[in-house]
Motif scaffolding. Structure first.
Motif, PDB file in Angstrom:
ATOM      1  N   LEU A   1      39.046  48.361  45.268  1.00  0.00           N
ATOM      2  CA  LEU A   1      39.318  48.650  43.529  1.00  0.00           C
ATOM      3  C   LEU A   1      40.604  47.957  43.339  1.00  0.00           C
ATOM      4  O   LEU A   1      40.545  47.359  42.148  1.00  0.00           O
ATOM      5  N   ALA A   2      41.807  47.757  44.099  1.00  0.00           N
ATOM      6  CA  ALA A   2      42.848  47.257  43.530  1.00  0.00           C
ATOM      7  C   ALA A   2      42.570  45.562  43.524  1.00  0.00           C
ATOM      8  O   ALA A   2      42.995  44.893  42.692  1.00  0.00           O
ATOM      9  N   THR A   3      41.742  45.169  44.413  1.00  0.00           N
ATOM     10  CA  THR A   3      41.333  43.635  44.364  1.00  0.00           C
ATOM     11  C   THR A   3      40.832  43.364  43.225  1.00  0.00           C
ATOM     12  O   THR A   3      40.762  42.275  42.366  1.00  0.00           O
ATOM     13  N   ALA A   4      39.655  44.047  42.923  1.00  0.00           N
ATOM     14  CA  ALA A   4      38.724  43.991  41.610  1.00  0.00           C
ATOM     15  C   ALA A   4      39.286  44.050  40.410  1.00  0.00           C
ATOM     16  O   ALA A   4      39.014  43.259  39.731  1.00  0.00           O
TER      17      ALA A   4
ATOM     18  N   GLU B   1      42.141  41.384  35.822  1.00  0.00           N
ATOM     19  CA  GLU B   1      43.376  41.101  35.220  1.00  0.00           C
ATOM     20  C   GLU B   1      43.455  39.440  35.193  1.00  0.00           C
ATOM     21  O   GLU B   1      43.829  39.125  33.943  1.00  0.00           O
ATOM     22  N   GLU B   2      43.238  38.766  36.246  1.00  0.00           N
ATOM     23  CA  GLU B   2      43.526  37.408  36.109  1.00  0.00           C
ATOM     24  C   GLU B   2      42.423  36.534  35.277  1.00  0.00           C
ATOM     25  O   GLU B   2      42.847  35.876  34.457  1.00  0.00           O
ATOM     26  N   VAL B   3      40.989  37.218  35.190  1.00  0.00           N
ATOM     27  CA  VAL B   3      40.095  36.542  34.236  1.00  0.00           C
ATOM     28  C   VAL B   3      40.623  36.876  32.897  1.00  0.00           C
ATOM     29  O   VAL B   3      40.599  36.129  32.105  1.00  0.00           O
ATOM     30  N   ASP B   4      40.910  38.064  32.691  1.00  0.00           N
ATOM     31  CA  ASP B   4      41.670  38.497  31.376  1.00  0.00           C
ATOM     32  C   ASP B   4      42.707  37.624  30.918  1.00  0.00           C
ATOM     33  O   ASP B   4      42.592  37.089  29.624  1.00  0.00           O
TER      34      ASP B   4
ATOM     35  N   ARG C   1      35.816  30.667  40.419  1.00  0.00           N
ATOM     36  CA  ARG C   1      35.371  29.513  41.111  1.00  0.00           C
ATOM     37  C   ARG C   1      36.735  29.139  42.088  1.00  0.00           C
ATOM     38  O   ARG C   1      36.748  29.169  43.280  1.00  0.00           O
ATOM     39  N   GLN C   2      37.922  29.339  41.490  1.00  0.00           N
ATOM     40  CA  GLN C   2      39.011  29.232  42.420  1.00  0.00           C
ATOM     41  C   GLN C   2      39.143  30.608  43.401  1.00  0.00           C
ATOM     42  O   GLN C   2      39.491  30.303  44.585  1.00  0.00           O
ATOM     43  N   LEU C   3      39.058  31.577  42.880  1.00  0.00           N
ATOM     44  CA  LEU C   3      39.159  32.799  43.892  1.00  0.00           C
ATOM     45  C   LEU C   3      38.307  32.814  45.017  1.00  0.00           C
ATOM     46  O   LEU C   3      38.567  32.913  45.987  1.00  0.00           O
ATOM     47  N   PHE C   4      36.939  32.789  44.488  1.00  0.00           N
ATOM     48  CA  PHE C   4      35.781  33.153  45.400  1.00  0.00           C
ATOM     49  C   PHE C   4      35.411  31.861  46.235  1.00  0.00           C
ATOM     50  O   PHE C   4      35.122  31.634  47.443  1.00  0.00           O
ATOM     51  N   GLY C   5      35.872  30.523  45.534  1.00  0.00           N
ATOM     52  CA  GLY C   5      35.957  29.139  46.598  1.00  0.00           C
ATOM     53  C   GLY C   5      37.016  29.377  47.684  1.00  0.00           C
ATOM     54  O   GLY C   5      36.819  28.346  48.439  1.00  0.00           O
ATOM     55  N   SER C   6      37.713  30.216  47.762  1.00  0.00           N
ATOM     56  CA  SER C   6      38.633  30.174  48.750  1.00  0.00           C
ATOM     57  C   SER C   6      38.041  30.877  50.176  1.00  0.00           C
ATOM     58  O   SER C   6      38.456  30.709  51.161  1.00  0.00           O
ATOM     59  N   LEU C   7      36.728  31.256  49.838  1.00  0.00           N
ATOM     60  CA  LEU C   7      36.107  31.750  51.067  1.00  0.00           C
ATOM     61  C   LEU C   7      35.043  30.546  51.376  1.00  0.00           C
ATOM     62  O   LEU C   7      34.536  30.079  50.885  1.00  0.00           O
ATOM     63  N   ASP C   8      34.772  30.587  52.670  1.00  0.00           N
ATOM     64  CA  ASP C   8      33.777  29.657  53.354  1.00  0.00           C
ATOM     65  C   ASP C   8      32.427  30.358  53.085  1.00  0.00           C
ATOM     66  O   ASP C   8      32.262  31.454  52.856  1.00  0.00           O
TER      67      ASP C   8
END
Length: 150
Positions: A21-24, A29-32, A123-130
């Protein structure tokens, strides 16, 4: 306390759920922040414009229902969007209290900018995942979604 108990306590469903929940919330907040910065739109306003873009003109009550929000909350958002020319409201000839909300050309352009800003953040956040991590996360989210539907 054994090592197993410490691991169980630190990684129990409640702790993992709270971390999720904290991460979501942080991602939201960052998208906002980015949609505000790039397009001048909050996520709430973006959702209104997205709904109108997808469904076409709607009465305010229909819009509130589609968003799952209270009509008064949606009315305030729509009034703000109308003030800056992103939506237009027209009266119903049969019922003067009933207003139809539609997206303007400026609203479409602004919505595209907001969606682009949101896409960049994701893209930036989830792109950090392989790719393997991404597939695992997608499977885990699907499983949680299934559990939520029960």
């Amino acid at each position: 306390m054994s090592e197993y108990e410490a691991i169980t306590i630190d990684h129990g469903p409640e702790q993992v759920g709270l971390a999720f929940l904290a991460t979501a919330y942080g991602i939201r907040e960052e998208v906002d922040r980015q949609t505000q910065s790039m397009a001048g739109l909050s996520l709430a306003r973006t959702k209104v414009l997205q709904t109108l873009a997808a469904r076409g003109a709607l009465h305010q009550a229909q819009l509130a229902d589609a968003l799952g929000q209270a009509p008064r909350s949606v009315t305030q958002i729509v009034e703000g969007l109308e003030r800056v020319g992103l939506v237009a409201r027209t009266g119903d000839t049969g019922d003067r209290r009933r207003k139809t909300v539609s997206l303007t050309g400026k609203g479409r352009t602004t919505l595209a900018m907001a969606e682009q800003a949101g896409t960049q953040v994701l893209r930036q956040l989830f792109g950090s995942l392989d790719p393997q991590q991404m597939a695992s996360l997608k499977a885990l989210l699907a499983r949680l979604d299934t559990a939520l539907a029960r």
